[in-house]
Design an enzyme around this catalytic site. Structure first.
Site, PDB file in Angstrom:
ATOM      1  N   CYS A 285       0.762  -1.398  -0.012  1.00 27.07           N
ATOM      2  CA  CYS A 285       0.092  -0.186  -0.057  1.00 27.07           C
ATOM      3  C   CYS A 285       0.883   1.234   0.068  1.00 27.07           C
ATOM      4  O   CYS A 285       0.179   2.274  -0.190  1.00 27.07           O
ATOM      5  CB  CYS A 285      -0.915  -0.034   1.159  1.00 27.07           C
ATOM      6  SG  CYS A 285      -0.087   0.224   2.764  1.00 27.07           S
ATOM      7  N   GLU A 387      -6.315   1.937  -8.473  1.00 23.45           N
ATOM      8  CA  GLU A 387      -5.084   0.986  -7.839  1.00 23.45           C
ATOM      9  C   GLU A 387      -4.980  -0.220  -8.527  1.00 23.45           C
ATOM     10  O   GLU A 387      -5.998  -0.960  -8.720  1.00 23.45           O
ATOM     11  CB  GLU A 387      -5.474   0.886  -6.373  1.00 23.45           C
ATOM     12  CG  GLU A 387      -4.301   0.309  -5.505  1.00 23.45           C
ATOM     13  CD  GLU A 387      -4.788  -0.363  -4.285  1.00 23.45           C
ATOM     14  OE1 GLU A 387      -5.803  -0.729  -3.742  1.00 23.45           O
ATOM     15  OE2 GLU A 387      -3.814  -0.023  -3.335  1.00 23.45           O
TER      16      GLU A 387
HETATM   17  P1  NAD Z   1      -9.343  -6.589   0.515  1.00 22.12           P
HETATM   18  O1  NAD Z   1     -10.113  -5.375   0.877  1.00 22.12           O
HETATM   19  O2  NAD Z   1      -9.864  -7.540  -0.622  1.00 22.12           O
HETATM   20  O3  NAD Z   1      -9.440  -7.595   2.065  1.00 22.12           O
HETATM   21  C1  NAD Z   1      -9.127  -7.043   3.099  1.00 22.12           C
HETATM   22  C2  NAD Z   1      -9.823  -7.898   4.201  1.00 22.12           C
HETATM   23  O4  NAD Z   1     -11.421  -7.740   3.899  1.00 22.12           O
HETATM   24  C3  NAD Z   1      -9.656  -9.543   4.239  1.00 22.12           C
HETATM   25  O5  NAD Z   1      -9.577  -9.804   5.563  1.00 22.12           O
HETATM   26  C4  NAD Z   1     -10.899 -10.012   3.640  1.00 22.12           C
HETATM   27  O6  NAD Z   1     -11.300 -11.272   4.166  1.00 22.12           O
HETATM   28  C5  NAD Z   1     -11.857  -8.979   3.986  1.00 22.12           C
HETATM   29  N1  NAD Z   1     -13.138  -8.885   2.793  1.00 22.12           N
HETATM   30  C6  NAD Z   1     -12.756  -9.141   1.611  1.00 22.12           C
HETATM   31  N2  NAD Z   1     -14.226  -8.711   0.816  1.00 22.12           N
HETATM   32  C7  NAD Z   1     -14.782  -8.413   1.589  1.00 22.12           C
HETATM   33  C8  NAD Z   1     -16.188  -8.037   1.693  1.00 22.12           C
HETATM   34  N3  NAD Z   1     -17.037  -7.945   0.426  1.00 22.12           N
HETATM   35  N4  NAD Z   1     -16.901  -7.675   2.992  1.00 22.12           N
HETATM   36  C9  NAD Z   1     -16.310  -7.498   4.140  1.00 22.12           C
HETATM   37  N5  NAD Z   1     -14.946  -8.165   4.091  1.00 22.12           N
HETATM   38  C10 NAD Z   1     -14.363  -8.392   3.071  1.00 22.12           C
HETATM   39  O7  NAD Z   1      -7.902  -6.494   0.391  1.00 22.12           O
HETATM   40  P2  NAD Z   1      -6.692  -7.194   0.052  1.00 22.12           P
HETATM   41  O8  NAD Z   1      -6.752  -7.488  -1.439  1.00 22.12           O
HETATM   42  O9  NAD Z   1      -6.586  -8.299   0.913  1.00 22.12           O
HETATM   43  O10 NAD Z   1      -5.688  -6.142   0.340  1.00 22.12           O
HETATM   44  C11 NAD Z   1      -5.062  -5.213  -0.672  1.00 22.12           C
HETATM   45  C12 NAD Z   1      -5.638  -3.980  -0.453  1.00 22.12           C
HETATM   46  O11 NAD Z   1      -5.439  -3.708   0.970  1.00 22.12           O
HETATM   47  C13 NAD Z   1      -5.075  -2.910  -1.235  1.00 22.12           C
HETATM   48  O12 NAD Z   1      -5.922  -2.150  -1.630  1.00 22.12           O
HETATM   49  C14 NAD Z   1      -3.876  -1.996  -0.543  1.00 22.12           C
HETATM   50  O13 NAD Z   1      -3.704  -0.681  -1.010  1.00 22.12           O
HETATM   51  C15 NAD Z   1      -4.713  -2.020   0.851  1.00 22.12           C
HETATM   52  N6  NAD Z   1      -3.816  -1.891   2.049  1.00 22.12           N
HETATM   53  C16 NAD Z   1      -3.826  -0.589   2.776  1.00 22.12           C
HETATM   54  C17 NAD Z   1      -3.062  -0.271   3.628  1.00 22.12           C
HETATM   55  C18 NAD Z   1      -3.085   0.626   4.362  1.00 22.12           C
HETATM   56  O14 NAD Z   1      -2.441   0.763   5.270  1.00 22.12           O
HETATM   57  N7  NAD Z   1      -3.653   1.767   3.700  1.00 22.12           N
HETATM   58  C19 NAD Z   1      -2.093  -1.567   4.021  1.00 22.12           C
HETATM   59  C20 NAD Z   1      -2.231  -2.577   3.297  1.00 22.12           C
HETATM   60  C21 NAD Z   1      -2.897  -2.714   2.207  1.00 22.12           C
END
Ligand code: NAD
Length: 502
Positions: A285, A387
């Protein structure tokens, strides 16, 4: 096949059988493309069991004095250092990042644990003697109760430790819902926390997808939810959690820009960009997927050097020490990155280096994608606005400092930004004016150290409190302020006086 169970009340909790409504997710090895394990996806009842165990443990844990809680943190740190190599190998095998990056992932989380070792000092509170006649005022920070963390796939060690490290140190108990894509290391962390001396129920891991997340967001005993993931889900988590009376911090996606002024040291910039744009396959991120050279000469030189740099990059399996980066996390994610590259071509950007055809000999089914470079990317393009989260670097050219400053400031995301220059005055002005939460000056990935605080602006974070540092302590505690007087002898006639400054 190995099944990854929940970890509740100090022991493994098997997922419900499929006949009883249980569900399981596939955990891949991104190097080979094979399914290496299945992970239980929690039902409401399983989440409820974890919350009840955490609530039962919380009373005794909150009453444990802070230095004893800190001792658990010290021991936890020692155990992680003991197991560092094994943890990094597991992490790499589920995530796909190279071993050095996995160690960095664990190490950056460990630094939050080190911060949490100082919790007795941080929790000391405030005291005013004689705020009124014979009246003293003091304030204390108390734990909230049961808290929960929902984490993304890309930092399966660091981000859970950002959350539970602080939350547990201040006296809460915790439910961690890690990403279902790489769930093994989070369970190992909970096991190590027990080995370090935390009582059963203090740290629980419940795996799952939307069902588990919704159960967390609506459970009446959960007081606070910390989320890190993509922005649409972060927004949903923020809205749903706060509507159910919870304190919520929800970090979202990012599109970080690197601004290159004409006086920057381009050799250094190219090295920095190579690591920041392509390292960990761009799945950070705080990656720098957008570079903004100011002026035509800077842009042309940067492009030429970047193409040469990309030729030196080695993509390999995550255990290959020579590889700069490994596969992305899933086949679906690989396809999404490739689709974005095609969209970029279709909307008129110039694809200078195309990584889509990359294939690693002997690992043809792995989720690999080579590095890609776009030039001529414009503000209105979808591939600029959204992104991509893959090994794709986009050059967006600017004519002036003001134009370069406006790009990250006006973007929907505001996580991190970096400026590369030898001009201190320009850097200072940029840092002051840019509408982004974390700024690097000649630092490509400005992730703040643990005793500072992490958080973006705009659609990169919903809620007011950042992760870790003193902000993290504030998120996981509530303030109580006590105004006290001790009247002498028979005080029946004493009238209470509200302390004023008269
Ligand atoms: P994601 O949003 O797909 O998943 C994050 C969490 O949400 C997981 O635990 C997942 O099981 C849960 N989830 C997935 N779909 C869901 C839904 N429909 N309803 C409720 N919960 C749900 O993210 P990812 O692909 O695991 O991670 C990548 C993303 O995280 C990127 O967008 C990245 O930029 C972001 N990120 C942000 C930071 C920050 O500090 N801003 C840090 C790391 C990653």
């Amino acid at each position: 096949m190995r099944t990854i169970s929940h970890f509740v009340n100090g022991q493994a909790l098997e997922g419900s059988s499929i006949e009883k409504g249980g569900r399981f997710g596939d955990v891949f090895n991104p190097n080979t493309g094979e399914i290496q394990a299945r992970v239980a996806l929690a039902t409401d009842a399983e989440l409820d069991a974890a919350v009840r165990a955490a609530a039962a443990a919380q009373i005794g844990w909150a009453a444990t004095n802070p230095q004893r809680r800190a001792r658990v943190m010290f021991e936890f740190k020692r155990l992680i250092e003991r197991d560092m190599n094994a943890l990094a190998e597991i992490l790499s095998s589920e995530h796909g990042k190279v071993i050095a990056d996995s160690k960095g992932d664990i190490q950056r989380g460990l630094e939050v644990i080190e911060f949490a070792c100082g919790i007795p000092h941080i929790l000391k509170g405030e005291y005013t003697e004689g705020a009124g006649p014979g009246i003293d005022v003091y304030s204390m920070r108390q734990p909230l109760g049961v808290c929960a963390g929902i984490t993304p796939f890309n930092f399966p060690a660091m981000i859970p430790m950002w959350m539970f490290g602080i939350s547990i140190a201040v006296g809460n108990t915790f439910i961690l819902k890690p990403s279902e894509k790489d769930p093994t290391v989070p369970v190992k962390l909970a096991e190590l926390m027990m080995e370090a001396g935390a009582p059963a129920g203090v740290l629980n891991v419940v795996h799952g997808d939307k069902t588990a997340v919704d159960a967390i967001l609506t459970h009446p005993l959960i007081r606070a939810v910390s989320f890190v993931g993509s922005s649409d889900i972060a927004h949903y988590v923020y809205q749903t959690g706060t509507a159910h009376g919870k304190r919520v911090q929800a970090m979202g996606g990012a599109k970080n820009h690197g601004i290159v002024l004409p006086d920057a040291d381009l050799d250094q910039v190219v090295k920095d960009l190579s690591g920041a744009a392509f390292g960990s396959a761009g799945e950070r991120c705080m990656a720098l997927p957008v570079v903004v050279p100011v002026g035509k000469k800077t842009g042309d030189e940067l492009r030429e050097r970047m193409v040469a740099e990309i030729e030196t990059l080695q993509v390999g399996i995550s255990s290959d020490p020579a590889a700069h980066y490994g596969p992305v996390v899933s086949a679906a994610h690989r396809a999404k990155v490739a689709d974005y590259i095609q969209i970029g071509v279709d909307e008129g950007a110039e694809l200078v280096v195309d990584g889509r055809d990359f294939s690693l000999q002997g690992f043809e089914k792995g989720f690999f994608i080579g590095p890609s470079l776009f030039d001529g990317v414009k503000k209105g393009m979808r591939t600029y606005q959204e992104e991509i989260f893959g090994p794709v670097l986009q050059i967006v050219r600017a004519e002036t400092f003001e134009e370069a400053l406006a790009l990250p400031s006006e973007h929907q995301y505001g996580n991190g930004v970096a400026i590369f220059t030898r001009n201190g005055r320009a850097a200072r002005e940029f840092a002051s004016r840019v509408n982004v939460g974390m700024v690097g000056i000649n630092v490509p990935i400005p992730v703040p150290v643990a005793y500072h605080t992490f958080g973006g602006w705009k659609r990169s974070a919903f809620g007011d409190t950042n992760q870790h540092g003193v902000e993290g302590v504030k998120f996981y505690t509530k303030v109580k302020t006590i105004t006290a007087r001790w009247p002498e002898g028979d005080h029946e006639g004493d009238a209470f006086v509200i302390p004023t400054m008269k």
